[in-house]
Every structure is written in C-alpha cells, then in structure tokens.
Design an enzyme around this catalytic site. Structure first.
Site, PDB file in Angstrom:
ATOM      1  N   ALA A  40       0.843  -1.325  -0.021  1.00 32.17           N
ATOM      2  CA  ALA A  40       0.074  -0.001   0.057  1.00 32.17           C
ATOM      3  C   ALA A  40       0.992   0.964   0.030  1.00 32.17           C
ATOM      4  CB  ALA A  40      -0.775   0.186   1.157  1.00 32.17           C
ATOM      5  N   GLY A  75       0.786  -5.176   0.576  1.00 27.39           N
ATOM      6  CA  GLY A  75      -0.657  -5.144  -0.151  1.00 27.39           C
ATOM      7  C   GLY A  75      -0.397  -5.670  -1.542  1.00 27.39           C
ATOM      8  N   GLU A 120      -0.826  -9.132  -1.139  1.00 28.39           N
ATOM      9  CA  GLU A 120      -2.167  -9.338  -0.878  1.00 28.39           C
ATOM     10  C   GLU A 120      -3.068  -9.472  -2.179  1.00 28.39           C
ATOM     11  OE1 GLU A 120      -2.549  -6.379   2.277  1.00 28.39           O
ATOM     12  OE2 GLU A 120      -3.400  -7.856   3.579  1.00 28.39           O
ATOM     13  N   GLU A 146       3.942  -5.575   7.235  1.00 29.13           N
ATOM     14  CA  GLU A 146       3.181  -4.551   7.770  1.00 29.13           C
ATOM     15  C   GLU A 146       3.841  -4.500   9.094  1.00 29.13           C
ATOM     16  OE1 GLU A 146       2.143  -6.712   5.574  1.00 29.13           O
ATOM     17  OE2 GLU A 146       0.629  -6.050   4.383  1.00 29.13           O
TER      18      GLU A 146
HETATM   19  N1  3HC Z   1       4.620   3.382   0.150  1.00 25.69           N
HETATM   20  C1  3HC Z   1       5.077   4.830  -0.249  1.00 25.69           C
HETATM   21  N2  3HC Z   1       6.707   5.080  -0.341  1.00 25.69           N
HETATM   22  C2  3HC Z   1       7.154   3.934  -0.488  1.00 25.69           C
HETATM   23  C3  3HC Z   1       6.640   2.477  -0.384  1.00 25.69           C
HETATM   24  C4  3HC Z   1       5.451   2.548   0.044  1.00 25.69           C
HETATM   25  N3  3HC Z   1       4.945   1.341   0.341  1.00 25.69           N
HETATM   26  N4  3HC Z   1       7.759   1.853  -0.200  1.00 25.69           N
HETATM   27  C5  3HC Z   1       8.739   2.478  -0.538  1.00 25.69           C
HETATM   28  N5  3HC Z   1       8.555   3.741  -0.685  1.00 25.69           N
HETATM   29  C6  3HC Z   1       9.212   4.801  -1.377  1.00 25.69           C
HETATM   30  C7  3HC Z   1      10.554   5.308  -0.151  1.00 25.69           C
HETATM   31  O1  3HC Z   1       9.932   6.175   0.980  1.00 25.69           O
HETATM   32  C8  3HC Z   1      11.485   5.702  -1.183  1.00 25.69           C
HETATM   33  O2  3HC Z   1      10.963   7.251  -1.267  1.00 25.69           O
HETATM   34  P1  3HC Z   1      12.316   8.434  -1.681  1.00 25.69           P
HETATM   35  O3  3HC Z   1      13.201   7.967  -2.689  1.00 25.69           O
HETATM   36  O4  3HC Z   1      11.320   9.501  -1.654  1.00 25.69           O
HETATM   37  O5  3HC Z   1      13.022   8.472  -0.212  1.00 25.69           O
HETATM   38  C9  3HC Z   1      11.378   4.921  -2.580  1.00 25.69           C
HETATM   39  O6  3HC Z   1       9.932   4.613  -2.439  1.00 25.69           O
HETATM   40  C10 3HC Z   1      12.205   4.138  -2.762  1.00 25.69           C
HETATM   41  O7  3HC Z   1      12.249   3.201  -1.419  1.00 25.69           O
HETATM   42  P2  3HC Z   1      13.686   2.540  -0.770  1.00 25.69           P
HETATM   43  O8  3HC Z   1      14.615   3.634  -0.874  1.00 25.69           O
HETATM   44  O9  3HC Z   1      13.369   1.684   0.156  1.00 25.69           O
HETATM   45  O10 3HC Z   1      14.141   1.390  -1.964  1.00 25.69           O
HETATM   46  P3  3HC Z   1      14.692   0.038  -2.062  1.00 25.69           P
HETATM   47  O11 3HC Z   1      15.124  -0.253  -3.510  1.00 25.69           O
HETATM   48  O12 3HC Z   1      15.764   0.092  -1.073  1.00 25.69           O
HETATM   49  O13 3HC Z   1      13.662  -0.836  -1.209  1.00 25.69           O
HETATM   50  C11 3HC Z   1      11.433  -1.797  -0.886  1.00 25.69           C
HETATM   51  C12 3HC Z   1      12.700  -1.046  -1.778  1.00 25.69           C
HETATM   52  C13 3HC Z   1      12.230  -3.175  -0.490  1.00 25.69           C
HETATM   53  C14 3HC Z   1      10.125  -1.880  -1.528  1.00 25.69           C
HETATM   54  C15 3HC Z   1      11.216  -0.963   0.360  1.00 25.69           C
HETATM   55  O14 3HC Z   1      11.121   0.442  -0.089  1.00 25.69           O
HETATM   56  C16 3HC Z   1      10.242  -1.248   1.320  1.00 25.69           C
HETATM   57  O15 3HC Z   1      10.621  -2.193   2.120  1.00 25.69           O
HETATM   58  N6  3HC Z   1       9.081  -0.840   1.228  1.00 25.69           N
HETATM   59  C17 3HC Z   1       7.920  -0.892   2.078  1.00 25.69           C
HETATM   60  C18 3HC Z   1       7.431  -2.084   1.978  1.00 25.69           C
HETATM   61  C19 3HC Z   1       6.130  -2.190   2.881  1.00 25.69           C
HETATM   62  O16 3HC Z   1       6.115  -2.236   4.052  1.00 25.69           O
HETATM   63  N7  3HC Z   1       4.909  -2.562   2.372  1.00 25.69           N
HETATM   64  C20 3HC Z   1       3.931  -2.765   3.005  1.00 25.69           C
HETATM   65  C21 3HC Z   1       3.117  -1.595   3.234  1.00 25.69           C
HETATM   66  S1  3HC Z   1       1.688  -1.546   4.254  1.00 25.69           S
HETATM   67  C22 3HC Z   1       0.481  -2.435   3.414  1.00 25.69           C
HETATM   68  O17 3HC Z   1       0.837  -2.779   2.518  1.00 25.69           O
HETATM   69  C23 3HC Z   1      -0.794  -2.347   4.162  1.00 25.69           C
HETATM   70  C24 3HC Z   1      -1.597  -3.320   3.476  1.00 25.69           C
HETATM   71  O18 3HC Z   1      -1.763  -4.633   4.093  1.00 25.69           O
HETATM   72  C25 3HC Z   1      -2.988  -2.835   3.369  1.00 25.69           C
END
Ligand code: 3HC
Ligand code: NAI
Length: 691
Positions: free
Chosen positions: A63, A102, A105, A125
């Site tokens: 998400a 997400g 999912e 998450e």
């Molecule tokens: N939402 C918004 N922005 C995000 C994001 C997300 N889910 N994931 C990454 N970004 C952004 C980062 O803030 C960063 O922004 P910036 O360049 O402006 O600083 C950019 O994307 C690149 O991210 P990274 O620097 O972390 O890039 P990497 O290549 O090192 O890593 C990744 C990529 C492994 C995908 C890592 O970004 C990550 O772990 N992201 C989070 C994944 C996550 O937690 N997903 C679950 C979200 S909650 C959810 O899905 C709820 C659902 O169940 C309803």
C-alpha cells in the site's frame, strides 16, 4: 487507460500492467484504474485469462504508506482483491523484485502466482506497527499453512521465490522472461478449462492446523513482543483465520488494522520508515561518487575486526593493519571465531565463510594501504595515537582515498590537521558489534569534501548500514545524548532508587535493558577510564570499579552474575554501598517512582537532542530518532526520542525540566531554547539544524 495502469490483450490473455514508480505502491491513482480494468476484463469475452504484472524494478511493494492516517479513498485494496475473486477465468500475478504487503495481498487475490527466481514475497506490515489489512492474514495461511504464515507475518521477513514455491505460495518459479512465462502459464491454464478455485475457498491446509501447537507458537511470540501491539494483532488475526469463517475472519482483520493504523505505535514506526530514508539523503545528490573497491582498516581490536567483517560481508576486499604480527593474529582469530559461530548457528554457509575470509589481507606495513580507496582507523581512543596514524596515512594513501576515523568522542577536525588533505578526512562511527549493529554515524568535519561524504553515505547502504550524517562535537549525536541520559543516574541511586528499579523503569518503557545492565554489559571500566581522563568522578560507579567490579566480565558490577550467566541478580552489597555513600554525603533516601526516573533521564535526553539541533550537529530531529532507535535500542513503538517528545507533550517536558532545574540546581535540566520553541510550535521542522 490511466498512465499508472495499462491493459493489452494478446492471443486471448490480458496483461494488466501497473506502472507507479519507484516501487509500484498501490496509491489511489493506481487502485481506481486497476479496479476498473479488472471489472471490464471480468466480463470481456476476448480475454480468456488475466496476468497482473508491473513495470520498473519491482512488483507492487505494498500500500502507499503516505496515505495512512488520511481519509481512505475508494476503492480500497480489499475491494480489488474481492473483485479478483469473482473472476471465473484464470488470474495470474507475475512477480519480480518484491511482492510486499498489499502487493502480496493483491497477488493472493489471483488464482496463481508466477515468480521470477530472484523475487521476494512477504507481509512486512508488522514493521510499520500494522498487520496486513488487505486479507493477507486470512489468505496466506490457506496457501502455506497457519504456522508458516504466522512466522512470516509476525517477523515481516520476506521469503525467496524458491521457498515460496516449496511452501505453496508460488505456483511456478521462472529463470528467464517472467512475463512471457506468466502469459504462457495463464494461456495453458485457460486451455485446460475447469474451475479455478479462489484462495478464499482453499481450506485444506488450514484444516491440517494443530491449534494447540499454533497457540503455543503465538504465546511464545507474544512474550517476545516487548510492548508492541502489532505482533499480537498479527497472531490474533491468523488465529481467527483458523477458527472463524472466511468473511468473519476478514472483518476481524479489518477491525484490528483500523485500530492499529490510527495508533501511536504505527505512527511512530511509519515515522521511522521515512526518517531512515531521509537520513540517507546527503546534500549533493548529483555529485560524482569516488570509486571504492578496496577498504583498509587500521587496528584489529573489537571495532576494527567488526568493521572489517562488515565490509567483507558486503563483498569488499579488506586490508587489515596492526602493530605486530601477534596483534594481527589475535584480531584474525576473533574474526574467524565469529564466522565459525555463524556457521554453527546455520546463519552462514561454509562456502560463504570461506569466500569472506578470502577477502582479508593482513599486514603490519602501512605501505600495504596504498591500494585502498577508503581507510578506516580504529586504534586506541587517544588523540596523539590517532594523529600519528593519520600522519603515516597521509604519506602512503593514494590521492583521493577517503581517510576515516572510528573515534567515539575525539575532535575529527583536529585529527584532520595531521594530514595535508583534510578534505578527504571524515568520521565513520560504527557501533559495537560493528558487523551486527545497523547504525553508522558519518561525521562531517569542517573541511570534509561533499563528494567524500556522499560516497561514504552510499557505501553505508551497500554494507547494510543505516547512515546518519552528524557534525563534530564531543560524542557526536549518540554518545553525547547518552551522557545526558545518564547524568542523573548516580543521583537517582543516592536518593533512594536501586539499580533494579532504574532498569525496570527503562524496560517497562520498552528499552531492551536499563542503564545499569547496559553498563555491566559494556564494562564499567570503560566509563571509569574515560572519567579519569577527563578529571570527572562518579561516586558509586568509581567505587565499584575500584573494587574490581567491572560488570559481566568480572561476574560483578551493578549486579551479580552466577558463573557463566548473563542474568543479572540483585546484589545486596551494592545496595549497601549506595546507602553508605548517600549517608556519607548527607543525602536523605526516599522512594523514587518510575515516572521520576523517566523524567530525570529521558527528558534530559530530549533536551540534549534539542541542543544538538540548535547547534546544527544533526540536520533533522528525525535523524536523531534514527540514531537512537538503531544504535541504542530506543523502543521503535515510540519512534525515537524526538518523536516521543511530541507524544509525551513538549509543554509538559519543559515544565518538568524547569521543576527539576529548580529542585536540583543542575544545568542538565535547563530547557534548550529550541525545546521551548518546539513546545510553542509543535514542530521540530521549524527549529531544526541543517548541517
Ligand atoms: N509507500 C510509499 N512509498 C514507498 C513505499 C510504500 N509502500 N515503499 C517505498 N517507498 C518509497 C520510499 O520512501 C523511497 O522514497 P524516496 O526515494 O522519496 O525516499 C522510495 O520509495 C524507494 O524506497 P527505498 O529507498 O526503500 O528503495 P529500496 O529499493 O531500497 O527498497 C523496498 C525497496 C524493499 C520495496 C522498500 O522500499 C520497502 O521495504 N518498502 C516498504 C514495503 C512495505 O512495508 N510494504 C507494506 C506497506 S503496508 C501495506 O501494504 C498495508 C496493506 O496490508 C493494506
Ligand atoms: P581495542 O583496544 O579493542 O582495539 C584497538 C586496536 O588498535 C588494538 O588491537 C591495537 O593493537 C591497535 N592499534 C593501536 N595502535 C595502533 C597503530 N598505531 N596502528 C595499528 N593498530 C594499532 O579498541 P576498540 O574498542 O576497538 O576501539 C577502537 C576505536 O573505536 C576507538 O577510537 C574507540 O573509541 C572506538 N569505538 C569503540 C567502540 C566500542 O564499543 N569498543 C564503539 C565505537 C567506537
């Protein structure tokens, strides 16, 4: 179609491509066209099968975290997944990069998942203080079984495609053209005809669950959750998936998600997610980086050995320099022992161990550092010794090599004067054990060249460190604030708190251990030596050291340790010593509550953070939070000291500091002007530093 989602139908297979750089997060502007595209394709007879794929570097990574805490825009992810499950033709997710949160999912809404062999799949998450809110806790157990799902969801750690296939999460793993293979898979499946069972209706793995074993696993996890709500909610949701009908379990998951997403812990953890990424950004994004291929480390002691391992683990060849062959051998033996422990624990293969050890070259001759691109000094904490080392380095290092010091406290500007190239000098302050701890303070000295700084910031990421740029002052950000946190420790004890009470106030707050336990672990002699060098005293701690009580290493410190045990036991002798010293100093003892312990330790910590911002030693309040969470175990659910200051209420903090200032007369409680301004504006941004 929108620019974020496009559809192409070829030979009866519709390919829906999501394109939302950088990580294809499921932002509102993706969800709506995605929903519309799937609704259209469901009823389009020209599409026999549907593949969902992503452009760019990754499948959907979750998400959009920036949307949390704001009003929800429809359609939600849940609606998209529900729609997918009404489609009576094969649906296939083509996964490359990472399918996270997400994103996974969404893939679980498809009948099939085809993954590139390098892909990683997970539900992280929990790391944001949440549980999967798009049906992940209810669908994943149906594919991989409840126990495996619980492990994945509570740890948040992704698994590789091969493991996903073995577990039943992926249906095929592709080595080659992922999209072509996913289309072929979808087409063949459609040709075979038949009924495609949505994940929601696949109950056989769940039926196999041993509920008693599952609950035992969940109880164990709860014990380790240290005050965080999300791991417990994850376990509860997976339990529901086993015991409740699908729709009820889904509704219960939603209720838990809504509660967590609006809570302080998740806000704190989301703050840290962005704070870590922000901290890594140093000025000069477009500067040409220096090439770093070989790294030199001077000193193979506790830190030098760990730093060398951190680089070898990142694939860098390392030259390790010591004063004598014996010292070198001692250092290498420690490194070999550490790797052997990893192999015996199963966290490192024999092959990887050999490969890493093969990257080490030992030397006692400075000339051998001539081919190093970065040289890090980790010798004794003594200015004269450091200067001598940098003087020698100046003579042998190649032009443009970056010269770094791992000093904990010393003035990096002064160290730089012992070379003719201060632009190439900076601090790299690693934390012990350096091969494990994630934090790296990069110390920017007065003359450090911006490209040297940017190079080291990039490099930190390559060796898996979380880097924060800090300025020069005694102890930089972390250790300077640690001194402020500990300044009242002795007074608290003299006034009547016991080491056990102080530590309990800390662990109840969420710290992994309190200051007395930490002192015993690190060795009380370190602080003692430091104090002596600076002409300072600490009446109780000094006495403990004079009695040879250095902590765990001598079996006695603030606590007693049974032989070989790390478990602290209350020592009546220490409590007596404290009472005696209090008597000698004429200090009346009284009951001291946990609130007072927190106020007199953590409020000065925040106050020092405010001073650090004021002086420009840290660029952002959030950088300070990154330091404290990654280097000192500040509880993640509270977001770091500066974030927690907002939760606690800056007005209250200022008032209480003023109260203690009046009562004790000590300057540590004098509220910093920046803290006062924070109390007025409610924002650190308005008052922050900029290096
Ligand atoms: N939402 C918004 N922005 C995000 C994001 C997300 N889910 N994931 C990454 N970004 C952004 C980062 O803030 C960063 O922004 P910036 O360049 O402006 O600083 C950019 O994307 C690149 O991210 P990274 O620097 O972390 O890039 P990497 O290549 O090192 O890593 C990744 C990529 C492994 C995908 C890592 O970004 C990550 O772990 N992201 C989070 C994944 C996550 O937690 N997903 C679950 C979200 S909650 C959810 O899905 C709820 C659902 O169940 C309803
Ligand atoms: P240590 O005493 O374990 O190791 C120092 C090593 O440097 C010894 O092996 C010694 O033989 C070697 N050495 C001394 N002079 C040398 C020279 N001229 N040339 C080559 N090698 C030389 O010390 P430790 O703990 O590793 O500390 C090193 C530095 O790291 C210090 O500046 C310390 O303040 C800093 N530091 C220490 C941390 C810790 O937790 N121990 C944490 C972060 C920084």
């Amino acid at each position: 179609m929108s620019s974020s989602v496009s559809v192409a139908i070829e030979n009866g297979v519709a390919v829906v491509t999501i394109d939302n750089p950088p990580v294809n997060a499921l932002s509102f502007h993706v969800r709506r066209p995605l929903y519309e595209a799937l609704a259209t394709l469901r009823d389009d007879p020209s599409a026999r099968a549907i593949v969902i794929a992503c452009a760019g570097r990754t499948f959907v990574a979750g998400a959009d975290i920036t949307e949390f805490g704001k009003p929800v825009e429809q359609p939600e992810l849940r609606a998209i997944v529900a729609l997918l499950e009404t489609i009576a033709k094969p649906t296939v997710a083509a996964i490359h990069g990472t399918a996270l949160g997400g994103g996974l999912e969404l893939a679980l809404g498809c009948h099939f998942r085809v993954a590139d062999q390098g892909a990683r799949l997970g539900l992280p998450e929990v790391k944001l203080g949440l549980l999967p809110g798009g049906g992940g806790t209810v669908r994943l157990p149906r594919l991989v079984g409840a126990e495996k799902a619980l492990g994945m969801i509570v740890s948040g750690a992704p698994i590789l495609a091969g493991e996903a296939k073995a577990a039943g999460l992926a249906d095929a793993v592709v080595d080659g053209d992922l999209l072509a293979e996913a289309i072929r898979f979808a087409s063949e499946t459609a040709d075979q005809g038949g009924v495609f069972i949505a994940v929601r209706d696949r109950n056989d793995r769940l039926a196999e669950t041993d509920l008693a074993a599952f609950d035992a696993q969940a109880t164990d996890l709860a014990r380790k959750s240290r005050g965080l709500d999300a791991p417990l909610a994850c376990a509860e949701a997976v339990h529901n998936a086993i015991t409740l009908p699908f729709d009820e379990a889904l509704a219960a998951e939603r209720a838990l998600f809504v509660k967590l997403v609006s809570g302080d812990q998740s806000r704190a953890q989301r703050h840290l997610f962005f704070a870590e990424r922000e901290a890594a950004k140093v000025p000069g994004k477009d500067l040409q980086r220096r090439t770093i291929e070989r790294v030199g480390i001077i000193g193979a002691g506790t830190m030098g050995g760990g730093i060398a391992m951190a680089f070898a683990n990142g694939g860098f060849p390392v030259t390790l320099l010591e004063t004598s062959a014996e010292a070198l051998q001692r250092g290498m033996a420690m490194i070999e022992k550490n790797y052997a422990v990893s192999v015996s624990r199963g966290s490192l293969t024999e092959e990887a161990r050999e490969q890493r050890l093969g990257l080490f070259k030992g030397s006692t001759d400075y000339a051998d550092l001539a081919d190093c691109d970065l040289i890090i000094e980790a010798v004794f904490e003594d200015m004269a010794v450091k200067k001598e080392v940098f003087g020698k380095l100046d003579a042998v290092a190649r032009p443009g090599a970056i010269l770094a010091t791992n000093t904990s406290y010393l003035d990096v500007n002064e160290i730089a004067t012992s070379t003719a190239r201060p632009r190439d000098v900076l601090g790299t302050h690693f934390f012990s054990p350096a091969n494990v701890m994630k934090l790296l303070e990069i110390v920017r000295a007065e003359k450090t060249a911006p490209d040297a700084l940017a190079t080291v910031a990039d490099l930190a990421r390559r060796i898996g460190k979380v880097a924060v740029v800090v300025g020069v002052c005694h102890g930089f950000v972390g250790n300077r604030m640690l001194s402020a946190r500990g300044a009242e420790n002795e007074f608290l004890l003299l006034e009547g708190a016991t080491p056990g009470q102080v530590d309990k106030a800390f662990t109840d707050f969420g710290w992994p251990m309190g200051p007395c336990q930490m002192g015993d672990l690190a060795g009380l002699d370190i602080g003692w030596r430091n104090r002596k060098a600076r002409g300072l005293t600490a009446v109780i701690a000094d006495t403990l050291c004079e009695e040879g009580r250095f902590g765990q290493k001598t079996g006695r410190g603030w606590y007693r340790y049974e032989s070989g045990s790390r478990e602290p036991a209350t020592d009546p002798e220490v409590e007596k010593l404290i009472r005696t010293k209090a008597g000698e100093l004429g200090i009346a003892q009284r009951e001291i509550g946990a609130d007072e312990i927190i106020e007199r330790t953590l409020y000065p910590l925040i106050n020092e953070g405010a001073k650090i911002l004021q002086e420009g030693i840290a660029a952002r309040a959030s950088d300070i939070d990154v330091v404290w969470v990654n280097g000192y175990g500040f509880p993640i659910g509270k977001g770091g000291p500066m974030f927690w200051a907002g939760l606690e209420g800056a007005v209250r903090i200022v008032e209480r500091l003023e109260y203690w200032r009046q009562r004790t007369g000590r300057g540590i409680f004098e509220p910093a002007p920046v803290l006062r301004r924070f109390a007025e504006t409610g924002s650190w941004e308005a008052v922050g530093g900029a290096l």
